[in-house]
Design a protein around this motif. Structure first.
Motif, PDB file in Angstrom:
ATOM      1  N   ARG A 220     -27.538 -23.788 -26.556  1.00 58.75           N
ATOM      2  CA  ARG A 220     -27.549 -22.414 -26.738  1.00 58.75           C
ATOM      3  C   ARG A 220     -27.464 -21.619 -25.455  1.00 58.75           C
ATOM      4  O   ARG A 220     -28.158 -21.931 -24.494  1.00 58.75           O
ATOM      5  CB  ARG A 220     -28.944 -21.988 -27.423  1.00 58.75           C
ATOM      6  CG  ARG A 220     -29.238 -20.749 -27.743  1.00 58.75           C
ATOM      7  CD  ARG A 220     -30.476 -20.790 -28.469  1.00 58.75           C
ATOM      8  NE  ARG A 220     -30.421 -21.203 -29.824  1.00 58.75           N
ATOM      9  CZ  ARG A 220     -31.194 -21.491 -30.751  1.00 58.75           C
ATOM     10  NH1 ARG A 220     -32.669 -21.078 -30.329  1.00 58.75           N
ATOM     11  NH2 ARG A 220     -31.383 -22.023 -31.634  1.00 58.75           N
ATOM     12  N   PRO A 221     -26.389 -20.536 -25.550  1.00 56.79           N
ATOM     13  CA  PRO A 221     -26.180 -19.738 -24.350  1.00 56.79           C
ATOM     14  C   PRO A 221     -27.366 -19.179 -23.958  1.00 56.79           C
ATOM     15  O   PRO A 221     -28.276 -18.851 -24.613  1.00 56.79           O
ATOM     16  CB  PRO A 221     -25.289 -18.504 -24.837  1.00 56.79           C
ATOM     17  CG  PRO A 221     -24.451 -19.281 -26.248  1.00 56.79           C
ATOM     18  CD  PRO A 221     -25.761 -20.071 -26.747  1.00 56.79           C
ATOM     19  N   GLY A 222     -27.481 -19.265 -22.484  1.00 57.03           N
ATOM     20  CA  GLY A 222     -28.785 -18.735 -21.799  1.00 57.03           C
ATOM     21  C   GLY A 222     -30.167 -19.317 -21.971  1.00 57.03           C
ATOM     22  O   GLY A 222     -31.199 -18.879 -21.478  1.00 57.03           O
ATOM     23  N   SER A 223     -29.840 -20.586 -22.532  1.00 61.38           N
ATOM     24  CA  SER A 223     -30.920 -21.481 -22.313  1.00 61.38           C
ATOM     25  C   SER A 223     -30.660 -23.137 -22.020  1.00 61.38           C
ATOM     26  O   SER A 223     -29.233 -23.311 -21.937  1.00 61.38           O
ATOM     27  CB  SER A 223     -31.742 -21.257 -23.644  1.00 61.38           C
ATOM     28  OG  SER A 223     -31.026 -22.053 -24.759  1.00 61.38           O
ATOM     29  N   ASP A 224     -31.639 -24.007 -22.264  1.00 61.70           N
ATOM     30  CA  ASP A 224     -31.000 -25.259 -21.995  1.00 61.70           C
ATOM     31  C   ASP A 224     -31.650 -26.197 -23.257  1.00 61.70           C
ATOM     32  O   ASP A 224     -31.854 -27.496 -23.238  1.00 61.70           O
ATOM     33  CB  ASP A 224     -31.951 -26.136 -20.804  1.00 61.70           C
ATOM     34  CG  ASP A 224     -33.491 -26.017 -20.978  1.00 61.70           C
ATOM     35  OD1 ASP A 224     -34.059 -25.000 -21.981  1.00 61.70           O
ATOM     36  OD2 ASP A 224     -34.354 -26.404 -20.231  1.00 61.70           O
ATOM     37  N   ILE A 225     -31.500 -25.298 -24.118  1.00 61.55           N
ATOM     38  CA  ILE A 225     -31.692 -26.007 -25.614  1.00 61.55           C
ATOM     39  C   ILE A 225     -30.622 -26.716 -26.185  1.00 61.55           C
ATOM     40  O   ILE A 225     -29.533 -26.032 -26.543  1.00 61.55           O
ATOM     41  CB  ILE A 225     -32.437 -25.043 -26.634  1.00 61.55           C
ATOM     42  CG1 ILE A 225     -33.707 -24.463 -26.216  1.00 61.55           C
ATOM     43  CG2 ILE A 225     -32.737 -25.634 -27.991  1.00 61.55           C
ATOM     44  CD1 ILE A 225     -34.265 -23.100 -26.947  1.00 61.55           C
ATOM     45  N   VAL A 226     -30.688 -28.037 -26.575  1.00 62.38           N
ATOM     46  CA  VAL A 226     -29.446 -28.783 -27.187  1.00 62.38           C
ATOM     47  C   VAL A 226     -29.405 -28.386 -28.660  1.00 62.38           C
ATOM     48  O   VAL A 226     -30.736 -28.668 -29.304  1.00 62.38           O
ATOM     49  CB  VAL A 226     -29.620 -30.136 -27.009  1.00 62.38           C
ATOM     50  CG1 VAL A 226     -28.278 -30.793 -27.558  1.00 62.38           C
ATOM     51  CG2 VAL A 226     -29.451 -30.491 -25.354  1.00 62.38           C
ATOM     52  N   LEU A 227     -28.449 -27.932 -29.138  1.00 60.90           N
ATOM     53  CA  LEU A 227     -28.398 -27.612 -30.448  1.00 60.90           C
ATOM     54  C   LEU A 227     -28.114 -28.808 -31.457  1.00 60.90           C
ATOM     55  O   LEU A 227     -27.399 -29.717 -31.081  1.00 60.90           O
ATOM     56  CB  LEU A 227     -27.383 -26.545 -30.889  1.00 60.90           C
ATOM     57  CG  LEU A 227     -27.305 -25.178 -29.809  1.00 60.90           C
ATOM     58  CD1 LEU A 227     -26.105 -24.155 -30.367  1.00 60.90           C
ATOM     59  CD2 LEU A 227     -28.621 -24.384 -30.189  1.00 60.90           C
ATOM     60  N   THR A 228     -28.577 -28.613 -32.696  1.00 58.21           N
ATOM     61  CA  THR A 228     -28.376 -29.755 -33.654  1.00 58.21           C
ATOM     62  C   THR A 228     -26.979 -29.331 -34.268  1.00 58.21           C
ATOM     63  O   THR A 228     -26.538 -28.163 -34.188  1.00 58.21           O
ATOM     64  CB  THR A 228     -29.672 -29.659 -34.580  1.00 58.21           C
ATOM     65  OG1 THR A 228     -29.788 -28.339 -35.282  1.00 58.21           O
ATOM     66  CG2 THR A 228     -30.947 -30.038 -33.905  1.00 58.21           C
ATOM     67  N   SER A 229     -26.665 -30.218 -35.087  1.00 59.81           N
ATOM     68  CA  SER A 229     -25.201 -30.014 -35.683  1.00 59.81           C
ATOM     69  C   SER A 229     -25.286 -28.840 -36.949  1.00 59.81           C
ATOM     70  O   SER A 229     -24.280 -28.097 -36.728  1.00 59.81           O
ATOM     71  CB  SER A 229     -24.927 -31.406 -36.659  1.00 59.81           C
ATOM     72  OG  SER A 229     -25.871 -31.711 -37.505  1.00 59.81           O
ATOM     73  N   GLU A 230     -26.444 -28.664 -37.270  1.00 59.30           N
ATOM     74  CA  GLU A 230     -26.509 -27.444 -38.287  1.00 59.30           C
ATOM     75  C   GLU A 230     -26.552 -26.235 -37.477  1.00 59.30           C
ATOM     76  O   GLU A 230     -25.957 -25.182 -37.781  1.00 59.30           O
ATOM     77  CB  GLU A 230     -27.721 -27.452 -39.013  1.00 59.30           C
ATOM     78  CG  GLU A 230     -27.877 -28.744 -40.151  1.00 59.30           C
ATOM     79  CD  GLU A 230     -26.821 -28.670 -41.249  1.00 59.30           C
ATOM     80  OE1 GLU A 230     -26.317 -27.366 -41.424  1.00 59.30           O
ATOM     81  OE2 GLU A 230     -26.274 -29.523 -41.564  1.00 59.30           O
ATOM     82  N   GLN A 231     -27.326 -26.340 -36.208  1.00 55.85           N
ATOM     83  CA  GLN A 231     -27.447 -24.921 -35.337  1.00 55.85           C
ATOM     84  C   GLN A 231     -26.178 -24.798 -34.906  1.00 55.85           C
ATOM     85  O   GLN A 231     -25.675 -23.612 -34.581  1.00 55.85           O
ATOM     86  CB  GLN A 231     -28.443 -25.241 -34.563  1.00 55.85           C
ATOM     87  CG  GLN A 231     -29.868 -25.215 -34.763  1.00 55.85           C
ATOM     88  CD  GLN A 231     -30.978 -25.671 -33.979  1.00 55.85           C
ATOM     89  OE1 GLN A 231     -30.438 -26.291 -32.771  1.00 55.85           O
ATOM     90  NE2 GLN A 231     -32.262 -25.179 -34.029  1.00 55.85           N
TER      91      GLN A 231
END
Length: 305
Positions: free
Chosen positions: A93-104
Motif C-alpha cells: 500500500r502506498p505510504g505504508s509497509d502493509i503488504v496487500l492481499t490479492s483482493e486488496q
C-alpha cells in the motif's frame, strides 16, 4: 558483537516481456497488437524494482471500407481505431509497509485506458464523364467522425478517484469551388456596340461552400471510498456540452466586372431545443453575416479601374 539474522527470505521469480504482432491485409487494411507485462519484483540495470506489476495493451488498425465498393465510384473511406490500456497493481500500500492481499490489490490498482475511433469519407471526381448530379453533389462532399474516450481509476482504498471523458466530433462539407460555367448574352440584340453585345451574364454561382461541425463532450468525475460497506463521502460531478457550428459561403459573379461574396456563420446549442423530428436543430447562440461587393471598371482591354 552485533549479529544480524535473516530468515524467510522472499525468493520470487520476476518476469518482463513484450509481445508484438503486425499484420497487413494487402490494401484492405492493417492491424497491430502489442502486449507488455513486467512483474513488480523485476529489477532494472540499476537493480531497482518498482514493486508494482504493470500491464500495457495497445491495439491499432485501419480498414479501407472503400475496397468493398466499386472502383468506379472513386471514393476513399478509411476507418482507423486505437486502444491503449495500462494497469499498475501495487504489492505494498502506498505510504505504508502493509503488504496487500490479492483482493486488496484489485481495489487499489491504477487503471488507465484510451480509445480513439475515426472514419472519413471523401469522393474524388471520376476520371470519366459522370452525370450532372454526381458532378454537382457527390463529387463535392466530404465527411468525418471522431470518437475519443479516456478513463482512469486511481487512489488508495480510502479514497478512489474515477475519471471518464468522452468527445465526439463530426464534420460535413460541400464545396462547389469550380462549378459549371453557364452564361447568356443578354444584350445580343443591341444594334450599336459589339462590346455590349458580347456582355455575358453568368447565372450559376462561381462558388458555393457549406461546412458544419458538431461537438459533444461528456465529463464525469467520482471520488469515493472502496472499503466494503462504506458508502459515505461520495462526491460526483458531471458536465455535458453539445454544440454545432455552420458556415455558409456563396460567391456570385454575374458579370466579369462585378462580384459579390456572402458569408454566414451560425452557432447552436444542441442541448436545448434539439428535435430532429420537427427539424429543430438546437438553440441559436450566435450569428455573424458579411456581404462584400466588388466592381472593376474596364475602360480599355489593357486597363482596369
Amino acid at each position: 558483537m552485533d549479529e544480524l539474522r535473516v530468515d524467510d527470505i522472499r525468493k520470487k521469480r520476476a518476469l518482463s516481456g513484450i509481445l508484438n504482432v503486425q499484420a497487413k491485409l494487402a490494401d484492405l487494411g492493417r492491424l497491430s497488437v502489442e502486449f507488455e507485462r513486467r512483474s513488480g519484483d523485476f529489477q532494472d540495470l540499476q537493480g531497482r524494482a518498482s514493486g508494482n506489476t504493470t500491464d500495457r495493451l495497445r491495439l491499432g488498425g485501419q480498414l479501407n471500407l472503400n475496397k468493398f465498393l466499386p472502383t468506379s465510384w472513386n471514393t476513399s473511406i478509411p476507418m482507423r481505431f486505437n486502444y491503449n490500456r495500462s494497469t499498475s497493481i501495487p504489492r505494498i500500500r502506498p505510504g505504508s509497509d502493509i503488504v496487500l492481499t490479492s483482493e486488496q490489490r484489485k481495489d487499489e490498482s491504477n487503471v488507465q485506458s484510451q480509445s480513439l475511433f475515426n472514419i472519413s469519407l471523401r469522393k474524388r471526381a471520376a476520371p470519366k464523364d459522370s452525370g450532372l448530379f454526381a458532378r454537382l453533389f457527390f463529387d463535392r462532399i466530404s465527411a468525418s467522425m471522431n470518437l475519443g474516450k479516456n478513463n482512469s481509476e486511481s487512489g488508495a482504498i480510502t479514497r478512489r478517484r474515477i475519471s471518464e471523458t468522452e468527445n465526439l466530433t463530426g464534420t460535413f462539407s460541400y464545396d462547389l469551388g469550380k462549378p459549371l460555367q453557364r452564361s447568356v448574352r443578354i444584350f445580343k440584340w443591341f444594334p450599336l456596340f459589339k462590346r455590349i453585345q458580347k456582355t455575358e451574364l453568368f447565372y450559376i454561382p462561381s462558388n458555393i461552400r457549406y461546412t458544419t461541425r458538431f461537438t459533444r463532450s461528456l465529463n464525469d468525475q467520482r471520488s469515493f471510498s472502496a472499503a466494503a460497506g462504506d458508502t459515505s463521502d461520495l462526491t460526483e460531478t458531471g458536465r455535458e456540452t453539445f454544440s454545432m457550428n455552420e458556415n455558409y459561403t456563396v460567391r456570385l459573379k454575374p458579370l466579369r466586372t462585378l462580384s459579390a461574396d456572402y458569408k454566414l456563420d451560425l452557432s447552436r446549442d444542441l442541448l436545448n431545443g434539439f428535435a430532429f423530428s420537427s427539424l429543430q436543430f438546437g438553440r441559436e447562440t450566435n450569428r455573424s453575416q458579411n456581404l462584400t461587393l466588388k466592381y472593376t471598371s474596364r475602360v480599355f482591354t489593357w486597363l482596369n479601374l
